[in-house]
Every structure is written in C-alpha cells, then in structure tokens.
Scaffold this motif. Structure first.
Motif, mmCIF file in Angstrom:
data_model
loop_
_atom_site.group_PDB
_atom_site.id
_atom_site.type_symbol
_atom_site.label_atom_id
_atom_site.label_comp_id
_atom_site.label_asym_id
_atom_site.label_seq_id
_atom_site.Cartn_x
_atom_site.Cartn_y
_atom_site.Cartn_z
ATOM 1 N N ASP A 296 63.697 -31.958 19.476
ATOM 2 C CA ASP A 296 62.727 -32.280 18.426
ATOM 3 C C ASP A 296 62.005 -31.033 17.937
ATOM 4 O OD1 ASP A 296 63.396 -34.972 18.613
ATOM 5 O OD2 ASP A 296 61.644 -35.496 19.834
ATOM 6 N N ALA A 297 61.559 -30.206 18.868
ATOM 7 C CA ALA A 297 60.827 -28.992 18.490
ATOM 8 C C ALA A 297 61.694 -28.061 17.659
ATOM 9 C CB ALA A 297 60.311 -28.272 19.738
ATOM 10 N N ARG A 298 62.929 -27.872 18.052
ATOM 11 C CA ARG A 298 63.830 -26.996 17.300
ATOM 12 C C ARG A 298 64.136 -27.587 15.927
ATOM 13 N NH1 ARG A 298 63.745 -22.750 16.975
ATOM 14 N NH2 ARG A 298 65.939 -22.401 16.530
ATOM 15 N N ARG A 299 64.328 -28.898 15.861
ATOM 16 C CA ARG A 299 64.605 -29.563 14.582
ATOM 17 C C ARG A 299 63.428 -29.381 13.617
ATOM 18 N NH1 ARG A 299 67.226 -33.893 16.155
ATOM 19 N NH2 ARG A 299 65.402 -34.687 17.211
ATOM 20 N N LEU A 300 62.213 -29.314 14.172
ATOM 21 C CA LEU A 300 61.010 -29.114 13.353
ATOM 22 C C LEU A 300 60.733 -27.633 13.071
ATOM 23 C CD1 LEU A 300 58.752 -31.807 15.019
ATOM 24 C CD2 LEU A 300 59.708 -31.866 12.699
ATOM 25 N N GLY A 301 61.583 -26.754 13.602
ATOM 26 C CA GLY A 301 61.462 -25.334 13.303
ATOM 27 C C GLY A 301 60.591 -24.534 14.258
ATOM 28 N N TYR A 302 60.190 -25.120 15.373
ATOM 29 C CA TYR A 302 59.364 -24.401 16.341
ATOM 30 C C TYR A 302 60.211 -23.447 17.182
ATOM 31 C CZ TYR A 302 55.512 -27.592 15.430
ATOM 32 O OH TYR A 302 54.512 -28.299 14.832
ATOM 33 N N ASP A 303 59.636 -22.296 17.516
ATOM 34 C CA ASP A 303 60.220 -21.435 18.529
ATOM 35 C C ASP A 303 59.922 -22.100 19.868
ATOM 36 O OD1 ASP A 303 61.070 -19.495 16.727
ATOM 37 O OD2 ASP A 303 59.170 -18.406 16.843
ATOM 38 N N GLY B 147 71.591 -31.636 34.643
ATOM 39 C CA GLY B 147 70.508 -30.688 34.389
ATOM 40 C C GLY B 147 71.020 -29.357 33.882
ATOM 41 N N ARG B 148 72.077 -28.866 34.494
ATOM 42 C CA ARG B 148 72.674 -27.596 34.075
ATOM 43 C C ARG B 148 73.188 -27.708 32.643
ATOM 44 N NH1 ARG B 148 77.579 -26.654 33.542
ATOM 45 N NH2 ARG B 148 78.277 -28.262 34.987
ATOM 46 N N ARG B 149 73.874 -28.807 32.348
ATOM 47 C CA ARG B 149 74.389 -29.003 30.990
ATOM 48 C C ARG B 149 73.251 -29.115 29.976
ATOM 49 N NH1 ARG B 149 78.126 -31.693 34.074
ATOM 50 N NH2 ARG B 149 77.033 -33.696 33.945
ATOM 51 N N ALA B 150 72.167 -29.774 30.354
ATOM 52 C CA ALA B 150 71.015 -29.891 29.459
ATOM 53 C C ALA B 150 70.413 -28.514 29.182
ATOM 54 C CB ALA B 150 69.968 -30.822 30.058
ATOM 55 N N GLU B 151 70.267 -27.695 30.232
ATOM 56 C CA GLU B 151 69.738 -26.340 30.037
ATOM 57 C C GLU B 151 70.641 -25.534 29.107
ATOM 58 O OE1 GLU B 151 68.259 -24.098 33.403
ATOM 59 O OE2 GLU B 151 68.069 -25.971 34.542
ATOM 60 N N GLU B 152 71.946 -25.632 29.299
ATOM 61 C CA GLU B 152 72.886 -24.915 28.443
ATOM 62 C C GLU B 152 72.748 -25.364 26.990
ATOM 63 O OE1 GLU B 152 76.632 -25.739 30.310
ATOM 64 O OE2 GLU B 152 76.325 -24.220 31.866
ATOM 65 N N GLU B 153 72.583 -26.674 26.777
ATOM 66 C CA GLU B 153 72.438 -27.183 25.415
ATOM 67 C C GLU B 153 71.138 -26.690 24.783
ATOM 68 O OE1 GLU B 153 72.374 -31.291 22.811
ATOM 69 O OE2 GLU B 153 72.855 -31.405 24.945
ATOM 70 N N MET B 154 70.045 -26.689 25.552
ATOM 71 C CA MET B 154 68.767 -26.232 25.014
ATOM 72 C C MET B 154 68.843 -24.760 24.605
ATOM 73 S SD MET B 154 65.956 -28.261 27.318
ATOM 74 C CE MET B 154 66.760 -28.174 28.909
ATOM 75 N N ILE B 155 69.497 -23.957 25.423
ATOM 76 C CA ILE B 155 69.658 -22.539 25.094
ATOM 77 C C ILE B 155 70.534 -22.385 23.860
ATOM 78 C CG2 ILE B 155 70.655 -20.365 25.920
ATOM 79 C CD1 ILE B 155 69.651 -21.295 28.770
ATOM 80 N N ARG B 156 71.593 -23.175 23.772
ATOM 81 C CA ARG B 156 72.469 -23.147 22.596
ATOM 82 C C ARG B 156 71.686 -23.499 21.330
ATOM 83 N NH1 ARG B 156 74.754 -26.747 19.660
ATOM 84 N NH2 ARG B 156 74.358 -28.488 21.056
ATOM 85 N N LEU B 157 70.700 -24.401 21.472
ATOM 86 C CA LEU B 157 69.872 -24.809 20.327
ATOM 87 C C LEU B 157 68.821 -23.767 19.965
ATOM 88 C CD1 LEU B 157 69.373 -28.569 21.248
ATOM 89 C CD2 LEU B 157 70.725 -27.646 19.341
ATOM 90 N N VAL C 239 64.460 -20.291 24.417
ATOM 91 C CA VAL C 239 64.530 -19.052 25.189
ATOM 92 C C VAL C 239 64.034 -19.339 26.603
ATOM 93 C CG1 VAL C 239 63.669 -16.695 25.380
ATOM 94 C CG2 VAL C 239 64.152 -17.672 23.119
ATOM 95 N N PRO C 240 64.904 -19.195 27.610
ATOM 96 C CA PRO C 240 64.465 -19.460 28.981
ATOM 97 C C PRO C 240 63.529 -18.365 29.487
ATOM 98 C CG PRO C 240 66.759 -18.727 28.963
ATOM 99 C CD PRO C 240 66.318 -18.829 27.533
ATOM 100 N N VAL C 241 62.412 -18.776 30.090
ATOM 101 C CA VAL C 241 61.450 -17.848 30.671
ATOM 102 C C VAL C 241 60.988 -18.394 32.008
ATOM 103 C CG1 VAL C 241 60.633 -17.018 28.424
ATOM 104 C CG2 VAL C 241 59.462 -18.920 29.521
ATOM 105 N N THR C 242 60.447 -17.487 32.837
ATOM 106 C CA THR C 242 59.824 -17.901 34.088
ATOM 107 C C THR C 242 58.372 -17.459 34.084
ATOM 108 O OG1 THR C 242 60.400 -15.873 35.258
ATOM 109 C CG2 THR C 242 62.009 -17.681 35.375
ATOM 110 N N LEU C 243 57.557 -18.155 34.840
ATOM 111 C CA LEU C 243 56.154 -17.773 34.943
ATOM 112 C C LEU C 243 56.015 -16.376 35.528
ATOM 113 C CD1 LEU C 243 54.645 -21.166 36.132
ATOM 114 C CD2 LEU C 243 54.506 -20.138 33.855
#
Length: 64
Positions: free
Chosen positions: A17-24, A42-52, A55-59
């Motif tokens: 949703d956030a990406r569709r609305l243009g959010y970083d 979970g792994r597949r979901a993470e891969e899809e989110m990155i593809r979309l 940007v993966p970050v850690t605290l």
C-alpha cells in the motif's frame, strides 16, 4: 519505516500500500516476524517487498 508481526501478511500488505501511494519505505528487518504458514513465506514476502522498492534496514545500522 514499517515493522510488525506477520511479515507475510500485514507487513507485506502495508508495504504494498505504501509503495502504491508513492511512499519511500524502510523495512525494519529486526522489527518483523513471519507467520510462515508455509515454510519460506516470510522470506518470500521480504523478497517481494524489496522487489517493490522497500529498503531493508536494521536498528543497529541506523544507530551507527
């Protein structure tokens, strides 16, 4: 910044949703947890989110 439970459901759809609305999007890798109804969901979901464009970050990396 997006984190939460159910990486493979709620988090994935929030990122979509956030990406569709243009959010970083920054995906908080150490702030998510998958349900993994099917092993690897979970792994597949993470891969899809990155593809979309999420940007993966850690605290830890942000604190450095």
């Amino acid at each position: 910044f997006i984190g939460g439970l159910a990486t493979d459901y709620c988090v994935l759809n929030s990122v979509k949703d956030a990406r569709r609305l243009g959010y970083d999007v920054r995906l908080l890798k150490d702030g998510i947890k998958a349900v993994d109804v099917q092993p690897g969901d979970g792994r597949r979901a993470e891969e899809e989110m990155i593809r979309l464009g999420a940007v993966p970050v850690t605290l830890e990396a942000m604190a450095a």
